[in-house]
Scaffold this motif. Structure first.
Motif, PDB file in Angstrom:
ATOM      1  N   LYS A 101       0.831  -1.200   0.000  1.00  0.00           N
ATOM      2  CA  LYS A 101       0.000   0.000   0.000  1.00  0.00           C
ATOM      3  C   LYS A 101       0.870   1.256   0.000  1.00  0.00           C
ATOM      4  O   LYS A 101       0.608   2.209  -0.741  1.00  0.00           O
ATOM      5  N   LYS A 102       1.912   1.268   0.825  1.00  0.00           N
ATOM      6  CA  LYS A 102       2.802   2.435   0.876  1.00  0.00           C
ATOM      7  C   LYS A 102       3.487   2.648  -0.473  1.00  0.00           C
ATOM      8  O   LYS A 102       3.648   3.783  -0.926  1.00  0.00           O
ATOM      9  N   HIS A 103       3.873   1.549  -1.112  1.00  0.00           N
ATOM     10  CA  HIS A 103       4.513   1.644  -2.430  1.00  0.00           C
ATOM     11  C   HIS A 103       3.543   2.193  -3.470  1.00  0.00           C
ATOM     12  O   HIS A 103       3.875   3.130  -4.198  1.00  0.00           O
ATOM     13  N   THR A 104       2.363   1.628  -3.544  1.00  0.00           N
ATOM     14  CA  THR A 104       1.403   2.070  -4.570  1.00  0.00           C
ATOM     15  C   THR A 104       0.934   3.503  -4.309  1.00  0.00           C
ATOM     16  O   THR A 104       0.716   4.259  -5.253  1.00  0.00           O
ATOM     17  N   GLU A 105       0.814   3.875  -3.050  1.00  0.00           N
ATOM     18  CA  GLU A 105       0.430   5.255  -2.735  1.00  0.00           C
ATOM     19  C   GLU A 105       1.489   6.241  -3.212  1.00  0.00           C
ATOM     20  O   GLU A 105       1.152   7.309  -3.728  1.00  0.00           O
ATOM     21  N   LYS A 106       2.763   5.895  -3.040  1.00  0.00           N
ATOM     22  CA  LYS A 106       3.835   6.772  -3.527  1.00  0.00           C
ATOM     23  C   LYS A 106       3.757   6.914  -5.044  1.00  0.00           C
ATOM     24  O   LYS A 106       3.903   8.019  -5.574  1.00  0.00           O
TER      25      LYS A 106
END
Length: 171
Positions: free
Chosen positions: A63-68
């Motif tokens: 999630k943190k990766h895709t949000e970035k």
């Protein structure tokens, strides 16, 4: 690890892909074992619970990766190539597809795992397998298409801005 990209911002995303693939290896092996019918009931239940745990642990860094990507990378790249059609639209749709597969798996594993048959677990584990397949193709597309495109067309000042925005930890 040898990076494919020269741009440091893209190296951050590439490195995150490597980390996510490392995490995926653990739970994908369980999925493969279900596909290959290697489990009996008792060991299937243990493995299925482990699969659920590993997927839950995987969600936060993913999630943190895709949000970035969605908050910083895609909008900035979209200023150069457009956001309404083309590769960014496809990649964002894949983010939704991955979320849907993992969400569907988790929905069917909220309660009653101990009552599931091996056949039930095998069927539900297919969602995790589909998420894995989409993720692998997704990473390849980003690294083969979007990341090199960024190096070719994005101005250095925008690459620097992107580097600053992406330089955060996903774990």
């Amino acid at each position: 690890m040898k990076f494919q990209n020269k741009d440091y911002a893209m190296r951050i995303l590439e490195n995150e892909h490597q980390y996510l693939m490392h995490l995926m290896e653990d739970w994908h092996q369980i999925v493969l074992n279900f596909e290959n019918a290697v489990y009996q009931q008792e060991e299937a239940t243990v493995a299925f619970k482990q699969l659920r745990t590993l997927l839950i642990q995987f969600i936060e860094p993913l999630k943190k990766h895709t949000e970035k990507e969605e908050q910083y990378f895609f909008p900035l790249l979209g200023q150069y190539i457009g956001k309404e059609q083309g590769p960014i639209v496809t990649i964002e749709a894949e983010h939704e597809e991955i979320d849907a597969y993992i969400g569907h798996f988790l929905h069917h594993t909220r309660v009653g795992i101990d009552q599931l048959t091996v056949e039930d677990m095998t069927a539900i584990a297919k969602d995790a397998g589909e998420a894995f397949e989409v993720l692998m193709v997704h990473f390849v597309k980003e690294q083969a298409v979007l990341f090199p495109m960024t190096e070719r067309i994005m101005k250095a000042v925008d690459q620097d801005i992107l580097l600053e925005q992406l330089n955060t930890c996903i774990i």
